[in-house]
Write an enzyme that holds these catalytic residues in place. Sequence first.
Site, PDB file in Angstrom:
ATOM      1  N   GLY A   7       3.014 -52.234  68.967  1.00  0.00           N
ATOM      2  CA  GLY A   7       2.650 -50.824  69.126  1.00  0.00           C
ATOM      3  C   GLY A   7       1.658 -50.552  70.249  1.00  0.00           C
ATOM      4  N   ASN A  46      12.916 -51.785  62.852  1.00  0.00           N
ATOM      5  CA  ASN A  46      11.943 -51.620  61.772  1.00  0.00           C
ATOM      6  C   ASN A  46      11.337 -50.222  61.904  1.00  0.00           C
ATOM      7  OD1 ASN A  46       9.873 -51.705  59.936  1.00  0.00           O
ATOM      8  ND2 ASN A  46       8.692 -53.304  60.979  1.00  0.00           N
ATOM      9  N   TRP A  47      11.770 -49.332  61.066  1.00  0.00           N
ATOM     10  CA  TRP A  47      11.342 -47.926  61.184  1.00  0.00           C
ATOM     11  C   TRP A  47       9.936 -47.697  60.639  1.00  0.00           C
ATOM     12  CZ3 TRP A  47      16.323 -44.839  59.340  1.00  0.00           C
ATOM     13  CH2 TRP A  47      17.383 -45.159  60.207  1.00  0.00           C
ATOM     14  N   LYS A  48       9.394 -48.687  59.984  1.00  0.00           N
ATOM     15  CA  LYS A  48       8.063 -48.565  59.370  1.00  0.00           C
ATOM     16  C   LYS A  48       7.992 -47.303  58.489  1.00  0.00           C
ATOM     17  CE  LYS A  48       6.274 -51.416  63.037  1.00  0.00           C
ATOM     18  NZ  LYS A  48       5.191 -51.789  63.914  1.00  0.00           N
ATOM     19  N   GLU A 106       5.862 -62.124  66.300  1.00  0.00           N
ATOM     20  CA  GLU A 106       5.320 -60.819  66.677  1.00  0.00           C
ATOM     21  C   GLU A 106       3.819 -60.958  66.926  1.00  0.00           C
ATOM     22  OE1 GLU A 106       8.015 -57.372  65.248  1.00  0.00           O
ATOM     23  OE2 GLU A 106       6.547 -57.779  63.700  1.00  0.00           O
ATOM     24  N   GLY A 147      10.119 -51.973  66.753  1.00  0.00           N
ATOM     25  CA  GLY A 147       9.429 -50.949  65.971  1.00  0.00           C
ATOM     26  C   GLY A 147       9.686 -49.571  66.558  1.00  0.00           C
ATOM     27  N   GLY A 148       8.710 -49.044  67.270  1.00  0.00           N
ATOM     28  CA  GLY A 148       8.751 -47.673  67.784  1.00  0.00           C
ATOM     29  C   GLY A 148      10.046 -47.312  68.501  1.00  0.00           C
ATOM     30  N   HIS A 202       5.005 -59.193  57.700  1.00  0.00           N
ATOM     31  CA  HIS A 202       4.723 -58.414  58.908  1.00  0.00           C
ATOM     32  C   HIS A 202       3.207 -58.328  59.092  1.00  0.00           C
ATOM     33  CE1 HIS A 202       4.470 -55.094  61.704  1.00  0.00           C
ATOM     34  NE2 HIS A 202       5.736 -55.332  62.002  1.00  0.00           N
ATOM     35  N   SER A 249       6.341 -54.303  71.138  1.00  0.00           N
ATOM     36  CA  SER A 249       6.558 -53.460  72.321  1.00  0.00           C
ATOM     37  C   SER A 249       7.875 -53.773  73.045  1.00  0.00           C
ATOM     38  CB  SER A 249       5.364 -53.553  73.268  1.00  0.00           C
ATOM     39  OG  SER A 249       4.215 -53.033  72.634  1.00  0.00           O
ATOM     40  N   GLU A 282       1.339 -55.981  59.830  1.00  0.00           N
ATOM     41  CA  GLU A 282       0.718 -54.821  59.175  1.00  0.00           C
ATOM     42  C   GLU A 282       0.508 -55.095  57.685  1.00  0.00           C
ATOM     43  OE1 GLU A 282       3.563 -52.039  60.717  1.00  0.00           O
ATOM     44  OE2 GLU A 282       2.729 -52.409  62.700  1.00  0.00           O
TER      45      GLU A 282
HETATM   46  P1  13P Z   1       6.652 -52.048  68.191  1.00  0.00           P
HETATM   47  O1  13P Z   1       8.031 -52.346  68.718  1.00  0.00           O
HETATM   48  O2  13P Z   1       6.419 -50.605  67.923  1.00  0.00           O
HETATM   49  O3  13P Z   1       5.598 -52.677  69.053  1.00  0.00           O
HETATM   50  O4  13P Z   1       6.536 -52.756  66.765  1.00  0.00           O
HETATM   51  C1  13P Z   1       6.983 -54.059  66.626  1.00  0.00           C
HETATM   52  C2  13P Z   1       7.073 -54.380  65.198  1.00  0.00           C
HETATM   53  O5  13P Z   1       6.077 -54.392  64.503  1.00  0.00           O
HETATM   54  C3  13P Z   1       8.403 -54.605  64.629  1.00  0.00           C
HETATM   55  O6  13P Z   1       8.333 -55.136  63.356  1.00  0.00           O
END
Ligand code: 13P
Length: 261
Positions: A173, A9-11, A167, A234-235, A95, A213, A97
């Site tokens: 994050g 997930n590149w956000k 999640e 994510g990251g 999600h 994470s 967010e």
């Molecule tokens: P991180 O891997 O950056 O913690 O993010 C997880 C996430 O929100 C994937 O959708």
Amino acid sequence: MKTPLVVGNWKMHGSCAEARTLTGCIRQGTGALRTVEVALAPPFTALSTVATILKRGNLRLAAQNVHWEEAGAFTGEISPKMLRDLGCRYVIVGHSERRHLFHEDNRTIAKKIAALLRTELGPILCVGETLKERDKGTTVRVISRQVLSALKGLPKNGIGKITFAYEPVWAIGTGRNANPDQITHVHSRIREILKGLLGKAKATNCRILYGGSARPENAGELAGTPEVDGLLVGGASLRAEGFLKIIREFSRSWRGQSLEE
Ligand code: 13P
């Protein structure tokens, strides 16, 4: 037998040029890999660029959000049909967010899931508790409510097509992932709900991913955690080398395992 799914997930990151480079490296690095299904969820602006590169490979295209209507006066929104047109296979829904920063509620999420299923796209439904909810001991209650409200009114065959992603909000994050016991506990609860709705065999076939994470350093442990059928990253999905290491850890850990109960 289900194949594990690892989703990047590149956000809200990256230009089209960066997306092209990252996708090319991941595609090259995954080559003939068959043991893990891999999906990339770039921002909307890069979907078309990534789609072109993925056309002939095994990697799947995913989107990060969707509107529930097919078309109409909804400025700034993207419909399921538009995503399918671009070659998307999966769409992330709910999600944290989106829930916390954009106030998406369980009813909105349910409408999006129903719309995706009508369009034959695979929803990836995210659920997760905040730290406050965990500290209060309400994790399982919160997760159950999120899952049940998202599935309300859906036919059984639709529910069977959903991928679930646990999640925990406090792990996203933050560099602090949930531990294997915490993950297994929540995933088992989700599986129990699915068993109640679908029966044991179909529920066992549903994939439940973990996200929060996930990194190359903990991917091996996460892959070996009971009830984890893949990751939502994510990251760490923004660097090809790290993301490929995560995928390889998953592949190594799952190869040869019988996933049937
Ligand atoms: P991180 O891997 O950056 O913690 O993010 C997880 C996430 O929100 C994937 O959708």
